[in-house]
Design an enzyme around this catalytic site. Structure first.
Site, mmCIF file in Angstrom:
data_model
loop_
_atom_site.group_PDB
_atom_site.id
_atom_site.type_symbol
_atom_site.label_atom_id
_atom_site.label_comp_id
_atom_site.label_asym_id
_atom_site.label_seq_id
_atom_site.Cartn_x
_atom_site.Cartn_y
_atom_site.Cartn_z
ATOM 1 N N GLY A 1 0.834 -1.205 0.000
ATOM 2 C CA GLY A 1 0.000 0.000 0.000
ATOM 3 C C GLY A 1 0.866 1.251 0.000
ATOM 4 O O GLY A 1 0.430 2.326 0.426
ATOM 5 N N ALA B 1 1.869 3.285 -2.246
ATOM 6 C CA ALA B 1 1.578 4.445 -3.098
ATOM 7 C C ALA B 1 0.362 5.212 -2.581
ATOM 8 O O ALA B 1 -0.091 6.162 -3.216
ATOM 9 C CB ALA B 1 1.343 3.997 -4.537
ATOM 10 N N GLY B 2 -0.166 4.787 -1.464
ATOM 11 C CA GLY B 2 -1.377 5.422 -0.927
ATOM 12 C C GLY B 2 -1.053 6.613 -0.040
ATOM 13 O O GLY B 2 0.095 7.077 0.018
ATOM 14 N N ALA C 1 -1.417 -2.167 3.030
ATOM 15 C CA ALA C 1 -2.407 -2.425 1.972
ATOM 16 C C ALA C 1 -3.701 -2.933 2.590
ATOM 17 O O ALA C 1 -3.699 -3.909 3.341
ATOM 18 C CB ALA C 1 -1.865 -3.462 0.986
ATOM 19 N N TYR D 1 -15.052 -4.231 8.606
ATOM 20 C CA TYR D 1 -13.735 -3.586 8.572
ATOM 21 C C TYR D 1 -12.995 -3.777 9.899
ATOM 22 O O TYR D 1 -11.827 -4.179 9.929
ATOM 23 C CB TYR D 1 -13.910 -2.093 8.271
ATOM 24 C CG TYR D 1 -12.626 -1.302 8.320
ATOM 25 C CD1 TYR D 1 -11.704 -1.397 7.291
ATOM 26 C CD2 TYR D 1 -12.333 -0.467 9.391
ATOM 27 C CE1 TYR D 1 -10.517 -0.682 7.326
ATOM 28 C CE2 TYR D 1 -11.151 0.258 9.437
ATOM 29 C CZ TYR D 1 -10.249 0.147 8.405
ATOM 30 O OH TYR D 1 -9.076 0.853 8.449
HETATM 31 C C1 UD2 Z 1 -13.763 5.244 11.027
HETATM 32 C C2 UD2 Z 1 -12.979 4.179 11.667
HETATM 33 C C3 UD2 Z 1 -11.515 4.514 11.656
HETATM 34 C C4 UD2 Z 1 -11.003 4.931 10.297
HETATM 35 C C5 UD2 Z 1 -11.898 6.046 9.798
HETATM 36 C C6 UD2 Z 1 -11.501 6.469 8.397
HETATM 37 C C7 UD2 Z 1 -14.504 3.351 13.470
HETATM 38 C C8 UD2 Z 1 -14.897 3.561 14.878
HETATM 39 N N1 UD2 Z 1 -13.458 4.087 13.044
HETATM 40 O O1 UD2 Z 1 -13.691 6.291 11.932
HETATM 41 O O2 UD2 Z 1 -10.786 3.388 12.073
HETATM 42 O O3 UD2 Z 1 -11.033 3.843 9.414
HETATM 43 O O4 UD2 Z 1 -13.232 5.604 9.763
HETATM 44 O O5 UD2 Z 1 -10.901 7.690 8.522
HETATM 45 O O6 UD2 Z 1 -15.052 2.547 12.776
HETATM 46 N N2 UD2 Z 1 -19.227 12.778 10.301
HETATM 47 C C9 UD2 Z 1 -20.044 13.899 10.147
HETATM 48 N N3 UD2 Z 1 -20.291 14.325 8.884
HETATM 49 C C10 UD2 Z 1 -19.796 13.719 7.771
HETATM 50 C C11 UD2 Z 1 -18.979 12.556 7.945
HETATM 51 C C12 UD2 Z 1 -18.717 12.128 9.224
HETATM 52 O O7 UD2 Z 1 -20.512 14.472 11.112
HETATM 53 O O8 UD2 Z 1 -20.052 14.172 6.659
HETATM 54 C C13 UD2 Z 1 -18.936 12.311 11.668
HETATM 55 C C14 UD2 Z 1 -19.272 10.858 11.874
HETATM 56 O O9 UD2 Z 1 -20.604 10.722 12.244
HETATM 57 C C15 UD2 Z 1 -18.304 10.492 12.989
HETATM 58 C C16 UD2 Z 1 -17.101 11.418 12.771
HETATM 59 O O10 UD2 Z 1 -17.539 12.408 11.871
HETATM 60 O O11 UD2 Z 1 -18.873 10.780 14.224
HETATM 61 C C17 UD2 Z 1 -15.898 10.743 12.195
HETATM 62 O O12 UD2 Z 1 -16.261 10.021 11.042
HETATM 63 P P1 UD2 Z 1 -15.175 9.321 10.068
HETATM 64 O O13 UD2 Z 1 -15.920 8.617 9.008
HETATM 65 O O14 UD2 Z 1 -14.146 10.302 9.672
HETATM 66 O O15 UD2 Z 1 -14.379 8.319 10.948
HETATM 67 P P2 UD2 Z 1 -14.796 7.318 12.129
HETATM 68 O O16 UD2 Z 1 -14.450 7.941 13.412
HETATM 69 O O17 UD2 Z 1 -16.151 6.774 11.907
#
Ligand code: UD2
Length: 350
Positions: free
Chosen positions: A10, A12-13, A82, A184
């Site tokens: 992974g 190149a990410g 990756a 996941y």
């Molecule tokens: C998930 C994973 C984390 C990582 C991440 C990707 C869990 C607990 N964690 O984290 O491991 O893979 O995804 O960066 O599964 N939100 C809004 N508005 C939006 C989008 C999100 O309010 O448009 C909120 C969402 O409800 C959450 C927070 O932002 O409370 C963070 O969301 P996220 O998708 O960035 O990451 P998270 O913490 O679910």
């Protein structure tokens, strides 16, 4: 640690390319094995511009045993990044996530049995915790209970104990019992367990790092499964206000990608790290509301005020931020990039 030849799967990410820069800056030689998936890199399968020309890129899938064997030739250490990412999406694409994350890791480990390395670092995730750790009204710490559907439907966002009392979030340490509530999260937990188990059996010193919410330049803005910070930035760029789920007061730990790269490098070189599982966060809780405001400010778009939707995203946890004591002690890890500083760098890149 002298000059090493390091394979990053992974590589190149988003995180992998920053790690490559970090390792090159410390005098190492870097090879990347990357499938250049269209979701991240666009449809062309082309080497990304941001990837240092010094990185030897092998285009290939981590599930392809031949490609993995070739990529391992002559390397001293491996960082396994990756992975298919996206918590919500993993619930729709069970076979894909399990295949890339579990099977990909198994193929890598099979190859490592034949050709062991001096060190293996595997990327795990805070998602394995589910809800973070909380303080109960009587002063104990306890894993946060999952919120019920009826609680969420009533707009009651905070986790509560059996008596209905509100709990206070505290930093989550590595020994918090995992709650694996997405495909996941399960696949990430499997990845770390597999690597540690095979590593122990075949004397490959292995370190598992649990990344919190990683952000920084090169994070794919067009990928809908990317983190909230990239979602907010790309909404603002398109003239749309950020949408806050729940009340926007949910807390996360946003760790800058340069600090994540630092942690990976230390995990490769620090003697006592073998066999450890370590949180890689900033150690600071930030609300999603603060994130939206701060992103708007650094982009000069604070007039686009974030909108609280009062809606919830299925499977979301309320709060989780890292206790980084162990990573500090074991690795000497110290996050260096403050949130504001990190956002400024991100905004310059956008
Ligand atoms: C998930 C994973 C984390 C990582 C991440 C990707 C869990 C607990 N964690 O984290 O491991 O893979 O995804 O960066 O599964 N939100 C809004 N508005 C939006 C989008 C999100 O309010 O448009 C909120 C969402 O409800 C959450 C927070 O932002 O409370 C963070 O969301 P996220 O998708 O960035 O990451 P998270 O913490 O679910």
């Amino acid at each position: 640690m002298g000059r090493k030849h390091i394979l990053i799967t992974g590589g190149a990410g988003f995180i992998g390319s920053h790690l490559a820069d970090e390792l090159l800056a410390h005098g190492h030689r870097v090879r990347a094995l990357d499938a250049l998936v269209p979701q991240v890199h666009g449809p062309g399968y082309e080497r990304p511009d941001y990837l240092s020309p010094e990185v030897e890129l092998h285009v290939g899938d981590v599930r392809d045993a031949q490609a993995v064997r070739r990529a391992l030739e002559g390397v001293d250490c491996v960082v396994h990044l990756a992975s298919a990412v996206g918590v919500g999406q993993s619930m729709y694409e069970v076979a894909h996530y399990t295949s890339v994350n579990n099977q990909g890791t198994a193929v890598l480990l099979q190859a490592l049995i034949e050709r062991p390395v001096e060190r293996l670092v595997v990327a795990s995730s805070m998602s394995v915790y589910g809800e973070g750790l909380y303080l109960t009204p009587d002063g104990r710490t306890a894993p946060g209970p999952e919120r019920s559907l009826s609680q969420l439907q009533a707009g009651d966002w905070e986790p509560r104990d059996a008596n209905g009392a509100r709990l206070t979030p505290v930093p989550t340490p590595e020994d918090k019992t995992p709650t694996l509530s997405s495909v996941y999260a399960l696949s990430k937990f499997d990845q770390e367990r597999l690597c540690l188990l095979v590593g122990r059996a075949y004397r490959i010193p292995t370190v598992a790092l649990r990344f919190f919410n990683v952000y920084g330049p090169r994070q794919a803005l067009s990928n809908p499964y990317t983190g909230v910070l990239a979602i907010f930035a790309s909404r603002l760029l398109n003239g749309n206000a950020p949408l806050l789920f729940e009340d926007g007061l949910q807390q996360r730990d946003f760790v800058n990608v340069h600090d994540v790269a630092q942690a990976c490098r230390l995990a490769l070189q620090v003697e006592g790290a073998a066999g450890q599982v370590l949180n890689v966060g900033s150690g600071r809780a930030v609300t999603v509301r603060e994130v939206a405001r701060a992103v708007g400010e650094v982009m000069g778009l604070s007039r686009m005020r974030p909108a609280v939707t009062g809606k919830y995203r299925m499977g979301d946890i309320r709060h989780c931020f890292a206790d980084i004591t162990r990573a500090r002690e074991v690795l000497g890890y110290a996050p260096r990039v403050g949130f504001q500083e990190g956002l400024l760098e991100l905004s310059r890149w956008l």
